[in-house]
Design a protein around this motif. Structure first.
Motif, PDB file in Angstrom:
ATOM      1  N   GLN A 124      -0.328   1.531   1.006  1.00  0.00           N
ATOM      2  CA  GLN A 124       0.883   2.233   1.078  1.00  0.00           C
ATOM      3  C   GLN A 124       1.932   0.904   1.309  1.00  0.00           C
ATOM      4  O   GLN A 124       3.157   1.353   0.884  1.00  0.00           O
ATOM      5  N   HIS A 125       1.497  -0.069   1.764  1.00  0.00           N
ATOM      6  CA  HIS A 125       2.639  -0.930   2.368  1.00  0.00           C
ATOM      7  C   HIS A 125       2.017  -2.440   1.840  1.00  0.00           C
ATOM      8  O   HIS A 125       1.081  -2.884   2.338  1.00  0.00           O
ATOM      9  N   VAL A 126       2.815  -3.001   0.863  1.00  0.00           N
ATOM     10  CA  VAL A 126       2.395  -4.566   0.352  1.00  0.00           C
ATOM     11  C   VAL A 126       3.372  -5.538   0.430  1.00  0.00           C
ATOM     12  O   VAL A 126       4.339  -5.023  -0.454  1.00  0.00           O
ATOM     13  N   ASN A 127       2.979  -6.716   0.992  1.00  0.00           N
ATOM     14  CA  ASN A 127       4.249  -7.693   1.011  1.00  0.00           C
ATOM     15  C   ASN A 127       3.475  -8.891   0.098  1.00  0.00           C
ATOM     16  O   ASN A 127       2.450  -9.507   0.553  1.00  0.00           O
ATOM     17  N   VAL A 128       3.921  -9.186  -0.890  1.00  0.00           N
ATOM     18  CA  VAL A 128       3.323 -10.199  -1.887  1.00  0.00           C
ATOM     19  C   VAL A 128       4.311 -11.186  -2.252  1.00  0.00           C
ATOM     20  O   VAL A 128       4.863 -11.354  -3.246  1.00  0.00           O
ATOM     21  N   TRP A 129       4.833 -12.000  -1.145  1.00  0.00           N
ATOM     22  CA  TRP A 129       5.702 -13.263  -1.704  1.00  0.00           C
ATOM     23  C   TRP A 129       4.926 -14.320  -1.884  1.00  0.00           C
ATOM     24  O   TRP A 129       4.948 -15.413  -1.181  1.00  0.00           O
ATOM     25  N   ALA A 164      -1.021  -3.835 -12.058  1.00  0.00           N
ATOM     26  CA  ALA A 164      -2.401  -3.297 -11.868  1.00  0.00           C
ATOM     27  C   ALA A 164      -2.209  -2.516 -10.420  1.00  0.00           C
ATOM     28  O   ALA A 164      -2.887  -1.546 -10.169  1.00  0.00           O
ATOM     29  N   VAL A 165      -1.351  -2.982  -9.581  1.00  0.00           N
ATOM     30  CA  VAL A 165      -0.988  -2.418  -8.317  1.00  0.00           C
ATOM     31  C   VAL A 165      -0.432  -1.096  -8.614  1.00  0.00           C
ATOM     32  O   VAL A 165      -0.823  -0.036  -7.831  1.00  0.00           O
ATOM     33  N   ALA A 166       0.427  -1.340  -9.319  1.00  0.00           N
ATOM     34  CA  ALA A 166       1.130   0.119  -9.820  1.00  0.00           C
ATOM     35  C   ALA A 166       0.162   1.215 -10.205  1.00  0.00           C
ATOM     36  O   ALA A 166       0.348   2.509 -10.089  1.00  0.00           O
ATOM     37  N   GLN A 167      -0.722   0.932 -11.101  1.00  0.00           N
ATOM     38  CA  GLN A 167      -1.760   1.827 -11.590  1.00  0.00           C
ATOM     39  C   GLN A 167      -2.799   2.080 -10.623  1.00  0.00           C
ATOM     40  O   GLN A 167      -3.359   3.181 -10.631  1.00  0.00           O
ATOM     41  N   GLY A 168      -3.237   1.193  -9.709  1.00  0.00           N
ATOM     42  CA  GLY A 168      -4.214   1.331  -8.853  1.00  0.00           C
ATOM     43  C   GLY A 168      -4.257   1.932  -7.385  1.00  0.00           C
ATOM     44  O   GLY A 168      -5.068   2.468  -6.695  1.00  0.00           O
ATOM     45  N   CYS A 169      -2.639   1.852  -7.058  1.00  0.00           N
ATOM     46  CA  CYS A 169      -2.446   2.374  -5.518  1.00  0.00           C
ATOM     47  C   CYS A 169      -1.143   3.440  -5.606  1.00  0.00           C
ATOM     48  O   CYS A 169      -0.120   3.188  -5.352  1.00  0.00           O
ATOM     49  N   PRO A 170      -1.577   4.574  -6.022  1.00  0.00           N
ATOM     50  CA  PRO A 170      -0.492   5.534  -6.262  1.00  0.00           C
ATOM     51  C   PRO A 170       0.362   6.076  -5.009  1.00  0.00           C
ATOM     52  O   PRO A 170       1.458   6.706  -5.078  1.00  0.00           O
ATOM     53  N   GLN A 171      -0.297   5.629  -3.718  1.00  0.00           N
ATOM     54  CA  GLN A 171       0.160   5.963  -2.419  1.00  0.00           C
ATOM     55  C   GLN A 171       1.321   4.916  -2.077  1.00  0.00           C
ATOM     56  O   GLN A 171       1.937   5.291  -0.937  1.00  0.00           O
ATOM     57  N   GLN A 222       6.688   4.206 -12.569  1.00  0.00           N
ATOM     58  CA  GLN A 222       6.343   5.385 -13.234  1.00  0.00           C
ATOM     59  C   GLN A 222       4.641   5.601 -12.525  1.00  0.00           C
ATOM     60  O   GLN A 222       4.467   7.195 -12.517  1.00  0.00           O
ATOM     61  N   GLY A 223       4.177   4.594 -11.756  1.00  0.00           N
ATOM     62  CA  GLY A 223       3.145   4.949 -10.987  1.00  0.00           C
ATOM     63  C   GLY A 223       3.103   5.237  -9.581  1.00  0.00           C
ATOM     64  O   GLY A 223       1.841   5.697  -9.122  1.00  0.00           O
ATOM     65  N   CYS A 224       4.239   4.935  -8.948  1.00  0.00           N
ATOM     66  CA  CYS A 224       4.278   5.249  -7.585  1.00  0.00           C
ATOM     67  C   CYS A 224       5.231   5.995  -7.049  1.00  0.00           C
ATOM     68  O   CYS A 224       6.440   5.635  -6.630  1.00  0.00           O
ATOM     69  N   PRO A 225       5.088   7.263  -7.181  1.00  0.00           N
ATOM     70  CA  PRO A 225       6.235   8.385  -6.865  1.00  0.00           C
ATOM     71  C   PRO A 225       6.705   8.275  -5.409  1.00  0.00           C
ATOM     72  O   PRO A 225       7.612   8.862  -5.238  1.00  0.00           O
ATOM     73  N   GLN A 226       6.189   7.817  -4.603  1.00  0.00           N
ATOM     74  CA  GLN A 226       6.171   7.786  -2.895  1.00  0.00           C
ATOM     75  C   GLN A 226       7.110   6.591  -2.772  1.00  0.00           C
ATOM     76  O   GLN A 226       7.361   6.360  -1.365  1.00  0.00           O
ATOM     77  N   LEU A 227       7.214   5.835  -3.568  1.00  0.00           N
ATOM     78  CA  LEU A 227       7.845   4.516  -3.231  1.00  0.00           C
ATOM     79  C   LEU A 227       9.299   4.470  -2.634  1.00  0.00           C
ATOM     80  O   LEU A 227      10.182   5.447  -3.044  1.00  0.00           O
ATOM     81  N   GLN A 228       9.527   3.936  -1.373  1.00  0.00           N
ATOM     82  CA  GLN A 228      10.842   4.062  -0.672  1.00  0.00           C
ATOM     83  C   GLN A 228      11.386   2.799  -0.710  1.00  0.00           C
ATOM     84  O   GLN A 228      12.553   2.724  -0.176  1.00  0.00           O
TER      85      GLN A 228
END
Length: 215
Positions: free
Chosen positions: A150-155, A166-173, A194-200
């Motif tokens: 649900q929460h990813v920081n990839v700096w 890949a994250v967009a396709q594999g992590c829909p939450q 397109q793949g993560c409708p819950q993104l805030q």
């Protein structure tokens, strides 16, 4: 019975160690920025085997004791570390299948250990790998192995569109994504939209992303 302990900033290493030995029932220990040592964390690993939460970020704690925690506390759900390497992170991946929150920002780890976490911690919901020397390979492994993220920081400067798509396709939450400072472009951010409708929350600072994918 003391189940939760926030280590006082002024506590000495000796006081911390004594407290841990005297309270084997501890489930939650927040020692961020404290004087906690490897000796104390090793004692915690052996005395409090039902430990669920451990934050030793910004301390002197190293691989030695974090490996002991991984091997002795299989119910661990939250771990925050800083001064560690692939050795202990791999041990976490092999021994902590219930892990949900992993913060290793600033640690000296590589794709090898993060891939081990991705394969061994399928319940992971929050991951912070900011400022690490990682590439697309391990982030893609996370996308495959941790669908509840649900929460990813990839700096990470070497991460590209390939991994974030890949994250967009594999992590829909997914609700929070920080890819600032990476090599992503509009292509992967469009995939996220397109793949993560819950993104805030989305941070793309320091990237080549334009308004085209944001709006």
């Amino acid at each position: 019975m003391q189940l939760v302990w926030r280590v006082p900033a002024a506590a000495t290493a000796e006081e911390i160690g004594s407290y841990i030995v005297d309270h084997p029932e501890l489930l939650v220990v927040c020692a961020r920025g404290s004087s906690i040592t490897d000796t104390a964390v090793r004692a915690l690993a052996h005395n409090s085997r039902k430990l669920r939460f451990l934050d030793v970020s910004y301390t002197r704690v190293t691989d030695e004791s974090i490996t002991a925690v991984a091997e002795n506390c299989p119910q661990l759900q939250h771990l925050a570390v800083t001064r560690v390497t692939d050795a202990s992170i791999t041990a976490v991946g092999h021994n902590c299948p219930e892990l949900q929150h992993f913060d290793m920002r600033g640690a000296e780890v590589t794709d090898a250990s993060l891939t081990a976490v991705a394969q061994g911690c399928p319940q992971l919901r929050r991951l912070d790998v900011s400022s690490l020397n990682l590439t697309d390979a391990s982030i893609m492994a996370v996308a495959r192995g941790c669908p509840q993220l649900q929460h990813v920081n990839v700096w990470c400067r070497d991460v590209t569109d390939t991994a974030i798509t890949a994250v967009a396709q594999g992590c829909p939450q997914l609700q929070h994504l920080d890819v600032g400072g990476t090599k992503v472009t509009d292509a992967s951010i469009t995939a996220v939209a397109q793949g993560c409708p819950q993104l805030q929350h989305l941070d793309v600072g320091g990237t080549k992303v334009t308004d085209a994918s944001i709006t």
